[in-house]
Design a protein around this motif. Structure first.
Motif, short mmCIF file in Angstrom:
data_model
loop_
_atom_site.label_atom_id
_atom_site.label_comp_id
_atom_site.label_asym_id
_atom_site.label_seq_id
_atom_site.Cartn_x
_atom_site.Cartn_y
_atom_site.Cartn_z
N LYS A 120 0.81 -1.22 0.00
CA LYS A 120 0.00 0.00 0.00
C LYS A 120 0.85 1.26 0.00
CE LYS A 120 -4.07 -2.00 0.25
NZ LYS A 120 -5.07 -1.88 -0.84
N ARG A 121 2.15 1.12 0.27
CA ARG A 121 3.03 2.30 0.26
C ARG A 121 3.44 2.70 -1.15
NH1 ARG A 121 5.88 -0.68 4.53
NH2 ARG A 121 5.07 -0.01 6.57
N GLN A 122 3.13 1.89 -2.13
CA GLN A 122 3.49 2.19 -3.50
C GLN A 122 2.24 2.60 -4.28
OE1 GLN A 122 6.11 -0.80 -5.30
NE2 GLN A 122 6.34 -1.74 -3.29
N VAL A 123 2.29 3.79 -4.84
CA VAL A 123 1.14 4.32 -5.57
C VAL A 123 1.62 4.89 -6.90
CG1 VAL A 123 -0.83 5.88 -5.52
CG2 VAL A 123 0.04 4.93 -3.39
N THR A 124 0.89 4.60 -7.96
CA THR A 124 1.20 5.15 -9.28
C THR A 124 -0.01 5.92 -9.79
OG1 THR A 124 2.70 3.31 -9.78
CG2 THR A 124 1.90 4.61 -11.64
N PHE A 125 0.21 7.19 -10.10
CA PHE A 125 -0.84 8.03 -10.67
C PHE A 125 -0.55 8.23 -12.16
CE2 PHE A 125 -0.90 9.35 -6.20
CZ PHE A 125 -2.25 9.28 -5.92
N SER A 126 -1.54 7.99 -12.97
CA SER A 126 -1.38 8.26 -14.40
C SER A 126 -1.51 9.77 -14.65
CB SER A 126 -2.43 7.51 -15.21
OG SER A 126 -3.73 8.03 -14.97
N GLU A 127 -1.02 10.17 -15.80
CA GLU A 127 -1.13 11.58 -16.19
C GLU A 127 -2.60 12.01 -16.24
OE1 GLU A 127 -0.47 13.50 -20.45
OE2 GLU A 127 1.44 12.95 -19.53
N LYS A 128 -3.45 11.12 -16.71
CA LYS A 128 -4.88 11.43 -16.78
C LYS A 128 -5.47 11.61 -15.39
CE LYS A 128 -9.21 9.67 -18.76
NZ LYS A 128 -9.86 8.57 -19.52
N GLU A 129 -5.06 10.78 -14.43
CA GLU A 129 -5.58 10.89 -13.07
C GLU A 129 -5.16 12.20 -12.41
OE1 GLU A 129 -5.89 6.19 -11.71
OE2 GLU A 129 -3.98 7.27 -11.46
N VAL A 130 -3.91 12.60 -12.63
CA VAL A 130 -3.42 13.86 -12.05
C VAL A 130 -4.19 15.04 -12.64
CG1 VAL A 130 -1.43 15.40 -11.86
CG2 VAL A 130 -1.13 12.94 -11.54
N ASN A 131 -4.39 15.04 -13.93
CA ASN A 131 -5.15 16.13 -14.55
C ASN A 131 -6.61 16.11 -14.13
OD1 ASN A 131 -3.39 17.75 -16.47
ND2 ASN A 131 -2.89 15.68 -17.14
#
Length: 226
Positions: free
Chosen positions: A97-108
């Protein structure tokens, strides 16, 4: 008297009046098109289109935000939500759970949730580089271009140094497509903001809590420390 000199060769011909007029007309049209593109793109740009997620993408993003400790207000509260929240359970930690990946679309999409930034900010991720496009409104009392929108582009280099500490450095800023000199930016280009402003402030706290951070093509990866 010297005898006349006769030169044999191809007869030189200039442009006719019609050709000159066509060339001038083409130059005027080309100049007008280029000027229109520059004005629409840099001086008076259109509002940005906010990124929207579908229901499944929104649910995945909310789970990631909750994983990092953000309290997300559910769109449709589940049935028996109160009893579920009050169910006793032992505390446990899941290292994954300490590793998270946000896509460019999610950030926008996260940016698009704010009315103040929805149509003014757009983020792009490439290898170790986060780029931002920002539309800045000029105050009505400003002496030049009052009330208009100014297009600003900026880049941040984000990676880990040799000591595995996060580095956040300004790559540059462009105004209407023109790069701003480093001196005008306070000589902040390529300066690690974490070490420069890290005396017990936000950047120090941020660096202490991050074990790994990477900007990849189209995504942001974060791994938190235990």
């Amino acid at each position: 008297m010297m005898p006349p000199v006769i030169v044999f060769g191809r007869q030189q011909r200039g442009f006719t009046g019609m050709q000159v007029m066509l060339l001038l007309l083409a130059a005027v049209v080309l100049t007008a098109v280029v000027s229109f593109v520059v004005i629409r793109t840099y001086i008076f740009p259109k509002p940005l289109t906010p990124v929207k997620l579908n229901a499944n993408e929104t649910r995945v993003l909310d789970d990631k935000l909750q994983q990092l400790g953000w309290q997300v207000t559910p769109r449709t509260p589940p049935k028996n939500a109160e009893s579920a929240e009050l169910t006793p359970e032992p505390y446990r930690e899941d290292p994954s759970k300490r590793q998270v990946t946000f896509s460019e679309k999610e950030v926008n999409a996260m940016i698009g949730r704010s009315p103040d930034f929805a149509k003014r900010v757009a983020i792009d991720f490439s290898n170790s580089l986060a780029s931002a496009k920002v539309l800045v409104p000029i105050p009505a009392d400003f002496p030049v271009m009052a009330g208009e929108i100014l297009r600003v582009n900026a880049g941040l280099d984000i990676h880990l140094d040799a000591q595995r500490r996060p580095v956040v450095a300004l790559v540059g800023v462009s105004l209407m497509g023109v790069p701003i000199p480093n001196a005008w930016l306070g000589n902040m280009k390529n300066v690690n903001l974490v070490s420069e402003f890290g005396d017990g402030g936000f950047w120090t706290t941020f660096a202490d809590g991050v074990e790994d951070i990477q900007i990849r093509d189209g995504e942001l990866y974060i791994k938190l420390r235990p």
